[in-house]
Design an enzyme around this catalytic site. Structure first.
Site, PDB file in Angstrom:
ATOM      1  N   GLU A  50       0.810  -1.223   0.000  1.00 48.95           N
ATOM      2  CA  GLU A  50       0.000   0.000   0.000  1.00 48.95           C
ATOM      3  C   GLU A  50       0.843   1.274   0.000  1.00 48.95           C
ATOM      4  O   GLU A  50       0.437   2.298  -0.553  1.00 48.95           O
ATOM      5  CB  GLU A  50      -0.965   0.011   1.185  1.00 48.95           C
ATOM      6  CG  GLU A  50      -2.111  -0.990   1.059  1.00 48.95           C
ATOM      7  CD  GLU A  50      -1.752  -2.382   1.560  1.00 48.95           C
ATOM      8  OE1 GLU A  50      -0.575  -2.615   1.907  1.00 48.95           O
ATOM      9  OE2 GLU A  50      -2.660  -3.244   1.612  1.00 48.95           O
ATOM     10  N   PHE A 112     -12.043  -6.817  13.884  1.00 53.49           N
ATOM     11  CA  PHE A 112     -10.981  -7.360  13.038  1.00 53.49           C
ATOM     12  C   PHE A 112     -10.577  -6.318  11.982  1.00 53.49           C
ATOM     13  O   PHE A 112     -11.421  -5.766  11.291  1.00 53.49           O
ATOM     14  CB  PHE A 112     -11.473  -8.637  12.342  1.00 53.49           C
ATOM     15  CG  PHE A 112     -10.470  -9.188  11.353  1.00 53.49           C
ATOM     16  CD1 PHE A 112      -9.228  -9.640  11.778  1.00 53.49           C
ATOM     17  CD2 PHE A 112     -10.768  -9.222   9.997  1.00 53.49           C
ATOM     18  CE1 PHE A 112      -8.302 -10.134  10.867  1.00 53.49           C
ATOM     19  CE2 PHE A 112      -9.838  -9.711   9.081  1.00 53.49           C
ATOM     20  CZ  PHE A 112      -8.614 -10.173   9.520  1.00 53.49           C
ATOM     21  N   GLN A 113      -9.283  -6.044  11.876  1.00 52.16           N
ATOM     22  CA  GLN A 113      -8.730  -5.068  10.937  1.00 52.16           C
ATOM     23  C   GLN A 113      -9.320  -3.675  11.101  1.00 52.16           C
ATOM     24  O   GLN A 113      -9.501  -2.955  10.125  1.00 52.16           O
ATOM     25  CB  GLN A 113      -8.860  -5.571   9.493  1.00 52.16           C
ATOM     26  CG  GLN A 113      -8.028  -6.825   9.279  1.00 52.16           C
ATOM     27  CD  GLN A 113      -7.772  -7.150   7.821  1.00 52.16           C
ATOM     28  OE1 GLN A 113      -8.607  -6.880   6.962  1.00 52.16           O
ATOM     29  NE2 GLN A 113      -6.619  -7.732   7.546  1.00 52.16           N
ATOM     30  N   LYS A 162     -17.454  -0.497   5.435  1.00 51.06           N
ATOM     31  CA  LYS A 162     -17.901  -1.513   4.476  1.00 51.06           C
ATOM     32  C   LYS A 162     -19.406  -1.414   4.193  1.00 51.06           C
ATOM     33  O   LYS A 162     -19.846  -1.512   3.054  1.00 51.06           O
ATOM     34  CB  LYS A 162     -17.562  -2.901   5.003  1.00 51.06           C
ATOM     35  CG  LYS A 162     -17.846  -4.004   3.988  1.00 51.06           C
ATOM     36  CD  LYS A 162     -17.210  -5.323   4.401  1.00 51.06           C
ATOM     37  CE  LYS A 162     -17.379  -6.351   3.278  1.00 51.06           C
ATOM     38  NZ  LYS A 162     -16.753  -7.632   3.609  1.00 51.06           N
ATOM     39  N   MET A 479      24.560   8.189   2.415  1.00 53.96           N
ATOM     40  CA  MET A 479      24.336   9.474   3.073  1.00 53.96           C
ATOM     41  C   MET A 479      24.592   9.360   4.576  1.00 53.96           C
ATOM     42  O   MET A 479      25.155  10.263   5.192  1.00 53.96           O
ATOM     43  CB  MET A 479      22.907   9.952   2.783  1.00 53.96           C
ATOM     44  CG  MET A 479      22.593  11.334   3.291  1.00 53.96           C
ATOM     45  SD  MET A 479      23.712  12.581   2.661  1.00 53.96           S
ATOM     46  CE  MET A 479      22.848  13.136   1.197  1.00 53.96           C
TER      47      MET A 479
HETATM   48  C1  LIG Z   1      18.784  14.155   1.780  1.00 55.25           C
HETATM   49  C2  LIG Z   1      18.089  15.445   1.492  1.00 55.25           C
HETATM   50  C3  LIG Z   1      18.821  16.591   1.253  1.00 55.25           C
HETATM   51  C4  LIG Z   1      18.204  17.781   0.905  1.00 55.25           C
HETATM   52  N1  LIG Z   1      18.958  18.863   0.579  1.00 55.25           N
HETATM   53  C5  LIG Z   1      18.371  19.952   0.037  1.00 55.25           C
HETATM   54  C6  LIG Z   1      19.132  21.040  -0.491  1.00 55.25           C
HETATM   55  O1  LIG Z   1      20.357  21.039  -0.473  1.00 55.25           O
HETATM   56  N2  LIG Z   1      18.476  22.070  -1.037  1.00 55.25           N
HETATM   57  C7  LIG Z   1      17.101  22.123  -1.112  1.00 55.25           C
HETATM   58  O2  LIG Z   1      16.558  23.062  -1.679  1.00 55.25           O
HETATM   59  N3  LIG Z   1      16.361  21.147  -0.588  1.00 55.25           N
HETATM   60  C8  LIG Z   1      16.962  20.061  -0.029  1.00 55.25           C
HETATM   61  N4  LIG Z   1      16.180  19.027   0.444  1.00 55.25           N
HETATM   62  C9  LIG Z   1      14.712  19.160   0.369  1.00 55.25           C
HETATM   63  C10 LIG Z   1      14.130  19.938   1.544  1.00 55.25           C
HETATM   64  O3  LIG Z   1      14.038  19.073   2.647  1.00 55.25           O
HETATM   65  C11 LIG Z   1      12.722  20.503   1.195  1.00 55.25           C
HETATM   66  O4  LIG Z   1      11.884  19.460   0.779  1.00 55.25           O
HETATM   67  C12 LIG Z   1      12.752  21.511   0.088  1.00 55.25           C
HETATM   68  O5  LIG Z   1      13.795  22.431   0.266  1.00 55.25           O
HETATM   69  C13 LIG Z   1      11.434  22.264   0.030  1.00 55.25           C
HETATM   70  O6  LIG Z   1      11.287  22.854  -1.212  1.00 55.25           O
HETATM   71  P1  LIG Z   1      10.361  24.115  -1.439  1.00 55.25           P
HETATM   72  O7  LIG Z   1      10.768  25.227  -0.552  1.00 55.25           O
HETATM   73  O8  LIG Z   1      10.353  24.352  -2.889  1.00 55.25           O
HETATM   74  O9  LIG Z   1       8.948  23.703  -0.867  1.00 55.25           O
HETATM   75  P2  LIG Z   1       7.826  22.669  -1.261  1.00 55.25           P
HETATM   76  O10 LIG Z   1       7.804  21.639  -0.213  1.00 55.25           O
HETATM   77  O11 LIG Z   1       7.847  22.257  -2.667  1.00 55.25           O
HETATM   78  O12 LIG Z   1       6.586  23.614  -0.971  1.00 55.25           O
HETATM   79  C14 LIG Z   1       6.079  24.475  -1.908  1.00 55.25           C
HETATM   80  C15 LIG Z   1       5.743  25.833  -1.313  1.00 55.25           C
HETATM   81  O13 LIG Z   1       5.033  26.547  -2.314  1.00 55.25           O
HETATM   82  C16 LIG Z   1       3.703  26.778  -1.910  1.00 55.25           C
HETATM   83  N5  LIG Z   1       2.819  26.490  -3.023  1.00 55.25           N
HETATM   84  C17 LIG Z   1       2.366  25.288  -3.448  1.00 55.25           C
HETATM   85  N6  LIG Z   1       1.575  25.440  -4.517  1.00 55.25           N
HETATM   86  C18 LIG Z   1       1.532  26.752  -4.788  1.00 55.25           C
HETATM   87  C19 LIG Z   1       0.885  27.539  -5.778  1.00 55.25           C
HETATM   88  N7  LIG Z   1       0.127  26.991  -6.725  1.00 55.25           N
HETATM   89  N8  LIG Z   1       1.059  28.876  -5.754  1.00 55.25           N
HETATM   90  C20 LIG Z   1       1.820  29.467  -4.780  1.00 55.25           C
HETATM   91  N9  LIG Z   1       2.463  28.772  -3.834  1.00 55.25           N
HETATM   92  C21 LIG Z   1       2.325  27.435  -3.836  1.00 55.25           C
HETATM   93  C22 LIG Z   1       3.453  25.903  -0.714  1.00 55.25           C
HETATM   94  O14 LIG Z   1       2.515  26.524   0.146  1.00 55.25           O
HETATM   95  C23 LIG Z   1       4.843  25.766  -0.102  1.00 55.25           C
HETATM   96  O15 LIG Z   1       5.116  26.843   0.752  1.00 55.25           O
HETATM   97  C24 LIG Z   1      16.791  17.844   0.834  1.00 55.25           C
HETATM   98  C25 LIG Z   1      16.048  16.707   1.124  1.00 55.25           C
HETATM   99  C26 LIG Z   1      16.675  15.511   1.424  1.00 55.25           C
HETATM  100  C27 LIG Z   1      15.840  14.298   1.673  1.00 55.25           C
HETATM  101  C1  LIG Z   2      12.394   5.343   5.387  1.00 54.32           C
HETATM  102  C2  LIG Z   2      13.678   5.991   5.746  1.00 54.32           C
HETATM  103  N1  LIG Z   2      14.472   5.440   6.693  1.00 54.32           N
HETATM  104  C3  LIG Z   2      15.661   6.012   7.005  1.00 54.32           C
HETATM  105  C4  LIG Z   2      16.068   7.164   6.386  1.00 54.32           C
HETATM  106  C5  LIG Z   2      17.418   7.810   6.754  1.00 54.32           C
HETATM  107  N2  LIG Z   2      18.331   7.792   5.611  1.00 54.32           N
HETATM  108  C6  LIG Z   2      18.511   8.850   4.796  1.00 54.32           C
HETATM  109  S1  LIG Z   2      19.566   8.544   3.553  1.00 54.32           S
HETATM  110  C7  LIG Z   2      19.842   6.953   4.080  1.00 54.32           C
HETATM  111  C8  LIG Z   2      20.764   6.035   3.363  1.00 54.32           C
HETATM  112  C9  LIG Z   2      20.358   5.772   1.964  1.00 54.32           C
HETATM  113  O1  LIG Z   2      21.234   4.839   1.408  1.00 54.32           O
HETATM  114  P1  LIG Z   2      21.127   4.386  -0.100  1.00 54.32           P
HETATM  115  O2  LIG Z   2      19.714   4.176  -0.487  1.00 54.32           O
HETATM  116  O3  LIG Z   2      22.034   3.244  -0.322  1.00 54.32           O
HETATM  117  O4  LIG Z   2      21.597   5.666  -0.901  1.00 54.32           O
HETATM  118  P2  LIG Z   2      23.046   6.384  -0.950  1.00 54.32           P
HETATM  119  O5  LIG Z   2      23.033   7.427   0.102  1.00 54.32           O
HETATM  120  O6  LIG Z   2      24.085   5.336  -0.719  1.00 54.32           O
HETATM  121  O7  LIG Z   2      23.089   6.949  -2.311  1.00 54.32           O
HETATM  122  C10 LIG Z   2      19.096   6.700   5.230  1.00 54.32           C
HETATM  123  C11 LIG Z   2      19.116   5.421   5.966  1.00 54.32           C
HETATM  124  C12 LIG Z   2      15.189   7.714   5.419  1.00 54.32           C
HETATM  125  N3  LIG Z   2      15.472   8.852   4.773  1.00 54.32           N
HETATM  126  N4  LIG Z   2      14.020   7.097   5.100  1.00 54.32           N
END
Ligand SMILES: Cc1cc2nc3c(=O)[nH]c(=O)nc-3n(C[C@H](O)[C@H](O)[C@H](O)COP(=O)(O)OP(=O)(O)OC[C@H]3O[C@@H](n4cnc5c(N)ncnc54)[C@H](O)[C@@H]3O)c2cc1C
Ligand SMILES: Cc1ncc(C[n+]2csc(CCOP(=O)(O)OP(=O)(O)O)c2C)c(N)n1
Lengths: 566, 160
Positions: A50, A112-113, A162, A479
């Site tokens: 799911e 159940f469920q 249901k 990471m």
């Molecule tokens: C491992 C990892 C590393 C990351 N590193 C980075 C990084 O280096 N740099 C980075 O940028 N992010 C990074 N992120 C992502 C970060 O966590 C956020 O998800 C991201 O920065 C949010 O993007 P955004 O500000 O565009 O917002 P979004 O989450 O895309 O939100 C959109 C915004 O726009 C608004 N909005 C939506 N629709 C409309 C519309 N039609 N009109 C007007 N407004 C609207 C919403 O209200 C919201 O405020 C990383 C994520 C991970 C998992």
């Molecule tokens: C569901 C979930 N569990 C744990 C994490 C924490 N986490 C972020 S990156 C990462 C490692 C990812 O490893 P891999 O998929 O091998 O990618 P790589 O960084 O090696 O490119 C983990 C465990 C997460 N983001 N999501």
């Protein structure tokens, strides 16, 4: 006409224009599945878990611009969906999930469920509904789609007991969905727009910072491009905003934030005007707050008032839809009939060019290998001409894909940003393939992430989807390993896999083509095969440099201009 | 700063949980929360007292408005307004305590000579606090308070 709840469900989806739903059956939704069996208005894609139904619906929504729809059973079916609901809600993706529920007369008896999915998902959704009476079903479905797709989009749960599916009543389709308690603002305040344009034309060091909002507001990417050209202003994208500006446009600075480019982060740190266009000043973007864009006046365009001045104070907020407000701004610029500050912009660009010369995304690839992960991404970019639909999981590979793929268009970059959900990539690709079956679809993944939803290879095979999965296999949770190396003195606590499956064989077992690449030549050959195979998915297990790190990096809690470059 | 916020919501099940859930999920504090139907049976009115600096209160108001069943909100703290709460207190019977109740114009709604009495008092929060202090903790058996409800002064109504 009299209909059962299950028939009303089908009729409402048809009227909402739904073409495909993703789901998994079970006891509580059997009446609905029975009605689905007897209709031909929409397709049902049978996933293998799911969580994947929700991610697939999310991927479908992002590519098609329509609302994602999924259907799961009560109890464990619904709880399995929770991660996908939270994921879509964090990334503002419209996603309606129908959950089965035990019969109304059993609710509250630990039947159940039975799971209190309304209680469980309250904070993981934009809104949720329990349907208590079949007579309310059509109205609730209408409202669910309206809420999911308008304003700041998000996920919505409709919980259907249901017996509601089995009961019948006269079908009445509500012609409108006016809700007095929910009326998102669309148009920007004209006075604010006027002030914003004045500030933009006056600015000496402007930066446009655009995000996921530009993806939500279809058509706004073109307006953004127009605006940056008119202002001659540099543009940076958040992770969610990539594709908002073509990567090869001279005004594009790349991504900003924790793993953003040197020029993007330096420009934000030194600008005198920062215009946020549908972005929410996430902590991965701002770094240390008191040092974020210290000299800048901040204009914030966002449809959600709670995003405004939440993390960073907005000097000039404009609440409204990005597409509408950008058009208002462009109109106002022609109306004011002035140009931007040409002289100052010349100096600003000189400075930016200097920052660009640092070449912060540079890396070295020797001919003998090992294969650098960045190389793989760049090769895929070349083969697909920057035009593929790219999904990722979470980790280093995600950041390298963001930095090195180079997106030409919006709606082709599907990644889990807000929640950072490992397991998102493959099911999202399955969803994307339903929206754009004839386009190249690539899923970049890691050896840890892929194992969280790998069962969806079976779904990809069942529907003969031509997804290309590219596994950047470093045998680490890369990471996590990187953070342990940098912040925990290289104590690699539980981030290494002593046991990994033979992924190529596994892919073959699922019915697809499985390939392994240890050298650059093998990689080229595998990629050539992958993008010419037309029968099934292709899975390439690429052995990449094991201890490569993602740079630049702003360590958590540091200021944006305190990047570690290597 | 203490703020009293009035909220009009759709009268449907689960609204109060959504409001309370918002506060716990985001770490805002609620000092008191009360809800009751209005003349319009489709609308309930919530009175909520919270504390926070300007930025937090601003977010609280926006977040409340973002809840789908919330029709509108009003922060009456900076408006000319009235605020009242009701107290019921069970007190060990004594002439002294009865005199204090009389002085505060509390209503004696139940009384068992030599055992206890229950007083009912409506007023501003400070007045109720003071009354309880005067009676003294050692004399009080049990209390229940509604938490403040409020209303702006002037002819205009805060209605849908
Ligand atoms: C491992 C990892 C590393 C990351 N590193 C980075 C990084 O280096 N740099 C980075 O940028 N992010 C990074 N992120 C992502 C970060 O966590 C956020 O998800 C991201 O920065 C949010 O993007 P955004 O500000 O565009 O917002 P979004 O989450 O895309 O939100 C959109 C915004 O726009 C608004 N909005 C939506 N629709 C409309 C519309 N039609 N009109 C007007 N407004 C609207 C919403 O209200 C919201 O405020 C990383 C994520 C991970 C998992
Ligand atoms: C569901 C979930 N569990 C744990 C994490 C924490 N986490 C972020 S990156 C990462 C490692 C990812 O490893 P891999 O998929 O091998 O990618 P790589 O960084 O090696 O490119 C983990 C465990 C997460 N983001 N999501």
């Amino acid at each position: 006409m009299k209909m059962t709840g299950a028939e009303i469900f089908v009729e409402c989806l048809k009227r909402e224009g739904v073409e495909v739903i993703f789901g998994y059956p079970g006891g509580a939704v059997l009446p609905i599945y029975d009605a689905i069996f007897q209709q031909s208005h929409f397709k049902h894609i049978l996933v293998r878990h799911e969580q994947a139904a929700l991610h697939a619906a999310n991927g479908y929504a992002r590519v098609s611009g329509k609302c994602g729809v999924s259907l799961v059973t009560s109890g464990p079916g619904a709880t399995n969906a929770v991660t996908g609901l939270a994921d879509s809600n964090s990334d503002s993706i419209p996603n309606v999930c129908f959950t089965g529920q035990v019969p109304s007369y059993l609710i509250g008896t630990d039947a159940f469920q039975e799971a209190d999915i309304i209680g469980i998902t309250r904070s993981a959704t934009k809104h949720n509904f329990l349907v208590k009476d079949v007579k309310d079903l059509a109205k609730i479905i209408r409202q669910a789609f309206h809420i999911a797709t308008s304003g700041r989009p998000g996920s919505v749960v409709v919980d259907i007991p249901k017996d509601v599916g089995l009961a019948s009543c006269e079908f009445v389709w509500p012609e409108s969905v006016a809700m007095r308690s929910y009326q998102p603002v669309v148009e920007g305040h004209p006075g604010q727009v006027k002030k914003a344009v004045k500030a933009m034309l006056k600015a000496k060091r402007p930066v446009l910072y655009s995000g996921g909002g530009v993806m939500n507001a279809r058509g706004s990417a073109e307006l953004l491009l127009k605006l940056c050209h008119q202002l001659n202003a540099p543009v940076t994208n958040t992770l969610m905003g990539l594709g908002g500006i073509p990567y090869d446009d001279s005004h594009f600075l790349g991504m900003l934030g924790m793993h953003g480019t040197y020029e993007a982060n330096m420009a934000v740190s030194h600008c005198d005007l920062l215009v946020s266009v549908g972005a929410r000043f996430d902590d991965r973007v701002t770094g240390r707050l008191d040092a974020f864009a210290p000299d800048a006046k901040i204009i914030h365009i966002d449809v959600d008032p709670t995003s405004v001045s939440k993390n960073v104070h907005a000097d000039l907020p404009i609440v409204g839809d990005v597409a509408v407000v950008l058009q208002q701004i462009l109109d106002e610029i022609s109306h004011q009939g002035k140009t931007h500050n040409i002289e100052a912009l010349k100096l600003w660009w000189q400075q930016i060019v200097e920052w660009r010369e640092v070449n912060s995304l540079g890396f070295e690839q020797s001919n003998e290998g090992p294969i650098k992960p960045q190389t793989v991404i760049r090769k895929v970019h070349e083969i697909t001409k920057g035009d593929a639909i790219v999904t990722t999981d979470v980790g280093q590979h995600q950041m390298w894909a963001a930095q090195h793929y180079g997106f030409k268009k919006p709606h082709r970059w599907l990644t889990s940003g807000g929640l950072g959900t490992m397991g998102y990539g493959l099911p999202a690709a399955v969803g994307a393939a339903m929206a754009a079956p004839d386009e190249p679809i690539v899923c970049f993944t890691g050896d840890a992430s892929i194992q969280m939803c790998i069962q969806e290879l079976a779904t990809a095979y069942q529907y003969r989807q031509k997804i290309v999965v590219v596994l950047l296999n470093n045998a680490y949770m890369g990471m996590v390993r990187q953070w342990q190396e940098m912040f925990h003195e290289s104590r690699f606590s539980h981030s290494y896999f002593d046991s990994l499956p033979d992924f190529a064989m596994l892919a073959e077992a699922y019915g697809g083509v499985g390939l392994r690449a240890d050298t650059l030549d093998e990689l080229d050959a595998a990629l050539a095969t992958a993008f010419s195979t037309q029968e099934s998915f292709v899975f390439i297990d690429v052995a990449v440099a094991k201890e490569e790190n993602v740079f630049p990096m702003v360590p958590a809690g540091a200021a944006l201009n305190e990047m570690v470059l290597s | 700063m203490r703020h009293t916020i009035t909220i009009l919501v759709e009268n449907e099940f689960g609204v109060l949980t959504r409001i309370a859930g918002l506060f716990s999920a985001r770490g805002y504090n609620i000092e008191s929360l009360s809800v009751a139907p209005t003349m319009d049976e489709t609308v309930s009115r919530v009175s909520l007292v919270t504390r926070g600096d300007e930025k937090v209160i601003e977010q609280i108001k926006k977040q409340l408005n973002k809840l789908i069943p919330v029709i509108k909100t009003e922060d009456i703290s900076f408006m000319v307004h009235l605020e009242r709460e009701m107290l019921m207190v069970k007190v060990k019977d004594s002439d002294e305590s009865l005199a204090l109740a009389d002085e505060a114009r509390a209503k004696i709604v139940d009384h068992e000579q030599g055992s206890y009495f229950i007083a009912e008092l409506t007023g501003k929060t400070e007045k109720i606090d003071q009354f309880l202090k005067d009676i003294g903790e050692k004399n009080i058996i049990e209390i229940t308070r509604t938490g403040p409800v409020g209303m702006r002064r002037g002819i205009e109504g805060f209605v849908v």
